[in-house]
Structure formats: C-alpha cells, structure tokens
Design an enzyme around this catalytic site. Sequence first.
Site, PDB file in Angstrom:
ATOM      1  N   ASP A 130     -18.585   8.734   4.598  1.00 36.50           N
ATOM      2  CA  ASP A 130     -17.546   8.803   3.571  1.00 36.50           C
ATOM      3  C   ASP A 130     -17.535  10.201   2.951  1.00 36.50           C
ATOM      4  O   ASP A 130     -18.609  10.731   2.617  1.00 36.50           O
ATOM      5  CB  ASP A 130     -17.885   7.743   2.512  1.00 36.50           C
ATOM      6  CG  ASP A 130     -16.734   7.478   1.576  1.00 36.50           C
ATOM      7  OD1 ASP A 130     -16.047   8.447   1.174  1.00 36.50           O
ATOM      8  OD2 ASP A 130     -16.525   6.302   1.240  1.00 36.50           O
TER       9      ASP A 130
ATOM     10  N   ASP B 253       4.553  16.713   1.518  1.00 39.32           N
ATOM     11  CA  ASP B 253       5.750  17.024   0.719  1.00 39.32           C
ATOM     12  C   ASP B 253       6.038  15.940  -0.315  1.00 39.32           C
ATOM     13  O   ASP B 253       6.817  16.153  -1.243  1.00 39.32           O
ATOM     14  CB  ASP B 253       6.975  17.254   1.625  1.00 39.32           C
ATOM     15  CG  ASP B 253       7.351  16.039   2.462  1.00 39.32           C
ATOM     16  OD1 ASP B 253       6.624  15.023   2.447  1.00 39.32           O
ATOM     17  OD2 ASP B 253       8.400  16.111   3.162  1.00 39.32           O
TER      18      ASP B 253
ATOM     19  N   LYS C 173      -2.293  12.265  -3.945  1.00 40.18           N
ATOM     20  CA  LYS C 173      -2.302  13.544  -3.223  1.00 40.18           C
ATOM     21  C   LYS C 173      -1.991  14.698  -4.188  1.00 40.18           C
ATOM     22  O   LYS C 173      -2.609  15.770  -4.103  1.00 40.18           O
ATOM     23  CB  LYS C 173      -1.279  13.532  -2.074  1.00 40.18           C
ATOM     24  CG  LYS C 173      -1.602  12.592  -0.934  1.00 40.18           C
ATOM     25  CD  LYS C 173      -2.857  12.954  -0.147  1.00 40.18           C
ATOM     26  CE  LYS C 173      -2.721  14.196   0.706  1.00 40.18           C
ATOM     27  NZ  LYS C 173      -3.892  14.367   1.614  1.00 40.18           N
TER      28      LYS C 173
ATOM     29  N   LYS D 289       3.484   2.934  10.655  1.00 43.87           N
ATOM     30  CA  LYS D 289       4.450   3.936  10.202  1.00 43.87           C
ATOM     31  C   LYS D 289       5.758   3.756  10.964  1.00 43.87           C
ATOM     32  O   LYS D 289       5.778   3.192  12.068  1.00 43.87           O
ATOM     33  CB  LYS D 289       3.892   5.346  10.421  1.00 43.87           C
ATOM     34  CG  LYS D 289       2.557   5.596   9.708  1.00 43.87           C
ATOM     35  CD  LYS D 289       2.745   6.049   8.266  1.00 43.87           C
ATOM     36  CE  LYS D 289       1.476   6.004   7.436  1.00 43.87           C
ATOM     37  NZ  LYS D 289       0.457   6.977   7.766  1.00 43.87           N
TER      38      LYS D 289
ATOM     39  N   ARG E 259      14.365  11.352   5.690  1.00 38.86           N
ATOM     40  CA  ARG E 259      13.059  11.959   5.900  1.00 38.86           C
ATOM     41  C   ARG E 259      13.245  13.163   6.814  1.00 38.86           C
ATOM     42  O   ARG E 259      14.179  13.232   7.604  1.00 38.86           O
ATOM     43  CB  ARG E 259      12.075  10.952   6.548  1.00 38.86           C
ATOM     44  CG  ARG E 259      11.717   9.762   5.636  1.00 38.86           C
ATOM     45  CD  ARG E 259      10.910  10.228   4.436  1.00 38.86           C
ATOM     46  NE  ARG E 259      10.506   9.155   3.517  1.00 38.86           N
ATOM     47  CZ  ARG E 259      11.210   8.776   2.446  1.00 38.86           C
ATOM     48  NH1 ARG E 259      12.368   9.345   2.158  1.00 38.86           N
ATOM     49  NH2 ARG E 259      10.736   7.831   1.641  1.00 38.86           N
TER      50      ARG E 259
ATOM     51  N   GLY F 167      10.250   1.904  -5.748  1.00 36.59           N
ATOM     52  CA  GLY F 167      10.194   3.350  -6.030  1.00 36.59           C
ATOM     53  C   GLY F 167      10.479   4.209  -4.809  1.00 36.59           C
ATOM     54  O   GLY F 167      10.012   5.346  -4.730  1.00 36.59           O
TER      55      GLY F 167
HETATM   56  P1  NAD Z   1      -4.384   8.473   8.964  1.00 38.59           P
HETATM   57  O1  NAD Z   1      -4.282   7.358   7.973  1.00 38.59           O
HETATM   58  O2  NAD Z   1      -3.906   8.269  10.362  1.00 38.59           O
HETATM   59  O3  NAD Z   1      -5.922   8.957   9.088  1.00 38.59           O
HETATM   60  C1  NAD Z   1      -6.745   9.106   7.971  1.00 38.59           C
HETATM   61  C2  NAD Z   1      -8.185   9.206   8.473  1.00 38.59           C
HETATM   62  O4  NAD Z   1      -9.047   9.419   7.332  1.00 38.59           O
HETATM   63  C3  NAD Z   1      -8.694   7.927   9.172  1.00 38.59           C
HETATM   64  O5  NAD Z   1      -9.377   8.261  10.360  1.00 38.59           O
HETATM   65  C4  NAD Z   1      -9.654   7.317   8.154  1.00 38.59           C
HETATM   66  O6  NAD Z   1     -10.701   6.554   8.746  1.00 38.59           O
HETATM   67  C5  NAD Z   1     -10.172   8.568   7.438  1.00 38.59           C
HETATM   68  N1  NAD Z   1     -10.671   8.271   6.085  1.00 38.59           N
HETATM   69  C6  NAD Z   1     -10.041   7.566   5.113  1.00 38.59           C
HETATM   70  N2  NAD Z   1     -10.826   7.492   4.028  1.00 38.59           N
HETATM   71  C7  NAD Z   1     -11.951   8.193   4.301  1.00 38.59           C
HETATM   72  C8  NAD Z   1     -13.141   8.500   3.559  1.00 38.59           C
HETATM   73  N3  NAD Z   1     -13.306   8.065   2.298  1.00 38.59           N
HETATM   74  N4  NAD Z   1     -14.097   9.239   4.155  1.00 38.59           N
HETATM   75  C9  NAD Z   1     -13.947   9.670   5.443  1.00 38.59           C
HETATM   76  N5  NAD Z   1     -12.853   9.408   6.188  1.00 38.59           N
HETATM   77  C10 NAD Z   1     -11.869   8.680   5.613  1.00 38.59           C
HETATM   78  O7  NAD Z   1      -3.651   9.712   8.278  1.00 38.59           O
HETATM   79  P2  NAD Z   1      -2.693  10.824   8.902  1.00 38.59           P
HETATM   80  O8  NAD Z   1      -1.313  10.282   8.954  1.00 38.59           O
HETATM   81  O9  NAD Z   1      -3.322  11.375  10.109  1.00 38.59           O
HETATM   82  O10 NAD Z   1      -2.737  11.909   7.734  1.00 38.59           O
HETATM   83  C11 NAD Z   1      -3.779  12.884   7.676  1.00 38.59           C
HETATM   84  C12 NAD Z   1      -3.556  13.777   6.459  1.00 38.59           C
HETATM   85  O11 NAD Z   1      -2.280  14.398   6.546  1.00 38.59           O
HETATM   86  C13 NAD Z   1      -3.576  13.018   5.132  1.00 38.59           C
HETATM   87  O12 NAD Z   1      -4.247  13.818   4.184  1.00 38.59           O
HETATM   88  C14 NAD Z   1      -2.102  12.877   4.766  1.00 38.59           C
HETATM   89  O13 NAD Z   1      -1.924  12.815   3.372  1.00 38.59           O
HETATM   90  C15 NAD Z   1      -1.537  14.146   5.361  1.00 38.59           C
HETATM   91  N6  NAD Z   1      -0.109  14.080   5.758  1.00 38.59           N
HETATM   92  C16 NAD Z   1       0.324  13.086   6.589  1.00 38.59           C
HETATM   93  C17 NAD Z   1       1.670  13.072   6.977  1.00 38.59           C
HETATM   94  C18 NAD Z   1       2.193  12.021   7.909  1.00 38.59           C
HETATM   95  O14 NAD Z   1       3.407  11.990   8.180  1.00 38.59           O
HETATM   96  N7  NAD Z   1       1.371  11.146   8.479  1.00 38.59           N
HETATM   97  C19 NAD Z   1       2.553  14.062   6.500  1.00 38.59           C
HETATM   98  C20 NAD Z   1       2.051  15.066   5.656  1.00 38.59           C
HETATM   99  C21 NAD Z   1       0.719  15.069   5.302  1.00 38.59           C
HETATM  100  P1  TYD Z   2       6.774   5.796   6.591  1.00 40.13           P
HETATM  101  O1  TYD Z   2       6.630   5.989   8.057  1.00 40.13           O
HETATM  102  O2  TYD Z   2       5.982   4.709   5.922  1.00 40.13           O
HETATM  103  O3  TYD Z   2       6.503   7.211   5.909  1.00 40.13           O
HETATM  104  P2  TYD Z   2       6.705   7.674   4.342  1.00 40.13           P
HETATM  105  O4  TYD Z   2       6.859   6.476   3.499  1.00 40.13           O
HETATM  106  O5  TYD Z   2       5.431   8.401   4.084  1.00 40.13           O
HETATM  107  O6  TYD Z   2       7.919   8.570   4.348  1.00 40.13           O
HETATM  108  O7  TYD Z   2       8.305   5.518   6.288  1.00 40.13           O
HETATM  109  C1  TYD Z   2       9.320   6.424   6.647  1.00 40.13           C
HETATM  110  C2  TYD Z   2      10.637   5.927   6.084  1.00 40.13           C
HETATM  111  O8  TYD Z   2      10.978   4.700   6.749  1.00 40.13           O
HETATM  112  C3  TYD Z   2      10.573   5.571   4.600  1.00 40.13           C
HETATM  113  O9  TYD Z   2      11.840   5.915   4.009  1.00 40.13           O
HETATM  114  C4  TYD Z   2      10.371   4.080   4.578  1.00 40.13           C
HETATM  115  C5  TYD Z   2      11.112   3.615   5.813  1.00 40.13           C
HETATM  116  N1  TYD Z   2      10.563   2.426   6.504  1.00 40.13           N
HETATM  117  C6  TYD Z   2      11.422   1.395   6.894  1.00 40.13           C
HETATM  118  O10 TYD Z   2      12.639   1.423   6.622  1.00 40.13           O
HETATM  119  N2  TYD Z   2      10.889   0.319   7.548  1.00 40.13           N
HETATM  120  C7  TYD Z   2       9.559   0.229   7.842  1.00 40.13           C
HETATM  121  O11 TYD Z   2       9.103  -0.790   8.428  1.00 40.13           O
HETATM  122  C8  TYD Z   2       8.686   1.303   7.454  1.00 40.13           C
HETATM  123  C9  TYD Z   2       7.211   1.258   7.763  1.00 40.13           C
HETATM  124  C10 TYD Z   2       9.247   2.394   6.793  1.00 40.13           C
END
Ligand code: NAD
Ligand code: TYD
Length: 341
Positions: free
Chosen positions: A59, A121, A148, A183, A208, A277
């Site tokens: 962790d 963002d 964040k 997602k 998005r 929200g």
């Molecule tokens: P993810 O949820 O796929 O992966 C998160 C990882 O962090 C997992 O492997 C999880 O096991 C690990 N983790 C969680 N809590 C932990 C802890 N306490 N200690 C150690 N490991 C821990 O996330 P992601 O989508 O790959 O996002 C990665 C980063 O990028 C995040 O900081 C997120 O805020 C940022 N980000 C994501 C997106 C997106 O579209 N997914 C966009 C912009 C920024």
């Molecule tokens: P998501 O992939 O959860 O990313 P974020 O909330 O971080 O932008 O969602 C992307 C967009 O899609 C967001 O506007 C919420 C919408 N959404 C749906 O309409 N249906 C779904 O089942 C999910 C997971 C998201």
Amino acid sequence: MRILVTGGAGFIASNFIRHMLSAYPGYHIVNIDSLTYAGNLENLREIESSDRYSFVKGDICNSDLLRGIAFDAIIHFAAESHVDRSILDAQPFLQTNIMGTYTLLEEARQRGCVFLHVSTDEVYGSTEEGFFHEDSPLRPNSPYAASKASSDLLVRAFGETHGVKAMITRCSNNYGPFQFPEKLIPLVILNGLSDKPVPVYGDGMNVRDWIHVVDHCRAVDAVFHRGRAGEVYNIGARNERTNIDLVKMILKEVAEVRGVDEGRLLDLITFVHDRKGHDRRYAIDPARLEGDTGWNPRVDFREGIKNTIEWYRANEAWWQRILSGEYREYYRTQYGERLRA
Ligand code: NAD
Ligand code: TYD
C-alpha cells in the site's frame, strides 16, 4: 535509474511500464501496487520476467514499506479511479488518493527525488465552453475529483514548502488495451460483443475528451524527461465526443467486425438514470505540454477505437477472467510460491 511506479498493475500504469522498459534500456522499474479490484498483474505478463522490473505488493500509505525500497524517482499513478464508486463510498478515495499521495511526498522529500504526480482534468470540474488551462480554477464535483484535487494541492505545497521537485500532469479520459471493463469504452465494447444492454447515463449529451492510453504514456514520459519542476501540464488530444455519439460509433464498429446488423447492436442502447453530479463537459488545452516538450498525440481516434475493439476480441481470456473474478488469483500463483521460497 530506478523509478518507483505506483499502481503499476492498473490500466494506465501497466501500459506505462511496458512503454518505459522498451524505450529506456537503462531504466529499472519498481512497481508498487496493493492489488485492489482494479489491480491485475496479468496486465504485466509480457514484461514480468524482465530483470529490469520488480514488483512489490503493498500500500502506498505504508511509509515503512516505502522506506525499504531503493529508487531515484517516483511516478505516481496509484489511485481509486472510478467516479461511480466514489459516489457510493468516498472513503477509499480519500485514503489512497490523499493519504497515499501525502505518504509518497514525504518519501520524496526525505530522499530529494523527483516526484511526478499523475492527475486528471476532472479536478477542473465541468465547463460548458472553452478549454481547461493549467491555471483554470479547481472546481471538482465528484468525490473522486475532489480527492485528486486535494492530492494536487498537496503536491504543490510540498514543492513550495519543502522544495520537492514535483510536476503534475492532468490528463483527459483514456481508452485502450487493459482498461477495466467498468469504464465506458470497454463496457460498450464487451456488451456490444455479447449482446448485452449498453447503459447511457442521462440524455447521453455529456462530452468527454478522449485520448489513447499510449499517447498519455508518451506524454508522462515527455514531462518526466523534459518538463519543468513545479509545473502543471494538461494532457489531451483535442478529441471531444458526446457519450451518445461515441457509443453509437463503437457499436457500429463492433457490428462490422462481428458481421451482424448495425441496427441490432444500436438497439442495445438503454438510457438510464443520470449519474449524481454528472459533469457536463471536459475539454483540455494541451498547448503548454506541446510547447515545452514537443509532445503530440499520434493515435487517430477511429483507428484507436478499431484497434481497441480488436484487442478486446483477441484477449477474451483476459476479460473473462475479470468478469469471473479469477484474475485475483494470479498474484498467488505467480508470486505466492516465489515469496515462500
Ligand atoms: P486503475 O483503477 O486502472 O488502476 C489503479 C491502480 O492503483 C490499481 O492497480 C490498484 O490496485 C492500485 N492502487 C489503488 N490503491 C492503491 C494503494 N493504496 N496502494 C497501492 N496501489 C493502489 O486506474 P487508471 O485508470 O489506470 O488511472 C491511473 C491514474 O491515472 C490515476 O491516478 C487516475 O486518477 C489517473 N487518470 C486516469 C484517467 C483515466 O481515464 N483512466 C484519466 C486521467 C488521469
Ligand atoms: P467513465 O468511463 O466512468 O469516465 P469518467 O466518469 O471519469 O469521465 O465515464 C465516461 C462517461 O460515460 C461519463 O460521462 C459517464 C458516462 N457513462 C455512461 O453513460 N454509462 C456507463 O455505463 C458508464 C460507466 C459511463
């Protein structure tokens, strides 16, 4: 150089580790991950036997554990990352995203090492028009975004107060291989492949700004090597879509590769209650990143979506093991025996 990558078993950081190991033959990557539901070591199968890679299960809130790991820089991805989960229960978001970042910052401060903080963002909130710039006000609306934004402010404070050489990146929505199927994009692909309803929140007109994960990884690499300490960098590919347009585009592509009627898959779209929200629109201006580092996105969106659909089709075993929960056994089978030895 030994780089500590946090959250390396997740979607983006597993792509990032693969990118760094192939781009920089002199680097060693240490991945620390606590393996929450989102952590999947199978994402790293391709590189797990490399002698330039090591894994620590743990962790990021555990300062004793961090103290025992040798590294020269931190690139911090670990987080609770799903907005819908943060609406149901914010506690793990506050713990990992705020306390975890704080614990890592203390470690960076003591070692005097570089700290790159991967943020989102979503800290800017929602905007009806124009683009988010690095100095746009932070107006987070979801508990995820608030956690964040809190971590971003701590990173800033440790830079100003303690001189930690820190940079923050704020990226738009990612898509691509290894994304956990809660997602939007992987959910639409998998449901389109298996004829399940595709839930669209509200009126589907939320916007998005999408970027391929490999372009995000290249941008983090660019900031790590060429960014200025103390700076914030927005990352985006100038690629806005309404959710409904995106969902239709993906379902049409899936229909084509499956050789089934397009109308049949579009009928899977099911409008459901809106997210609480729900931010209306995100839109990123990446001009500072482009100017300071020369980075540009390379993946064309339609090509990226097609390739992502192909990836999920070719890797059905990967996502079936997530849907069944079996992926959680991988750590025990791969590392359990070795740890006992
Ligand atoms: P993810 O949820 O796929 O992966 C998160 C990882 O962090 C997992 O492997 C999880 O096991 C690990 N983790 C969680 N809590 C932990 C802890 N306490 N200690 C150690 N490991 C821990 O996330 P992601 O989508 O790959 O996002 C990665 C980063 O990028 C995040 O900081 C997120 O805020 C940022 N980000 C994501 C997106 C997106 O579209 N997914 C966009 C912009 C920024
Ligand atoms: P998501 O992939 O959860 O990313 P974020 O909330 O971080 O932008 O969602 C992307 C967009 O899609 C967001 O506007 C919420 C919408 N959404 C749906 O309409 N249906 C779904 O089942 C999910 C997971 C998201």
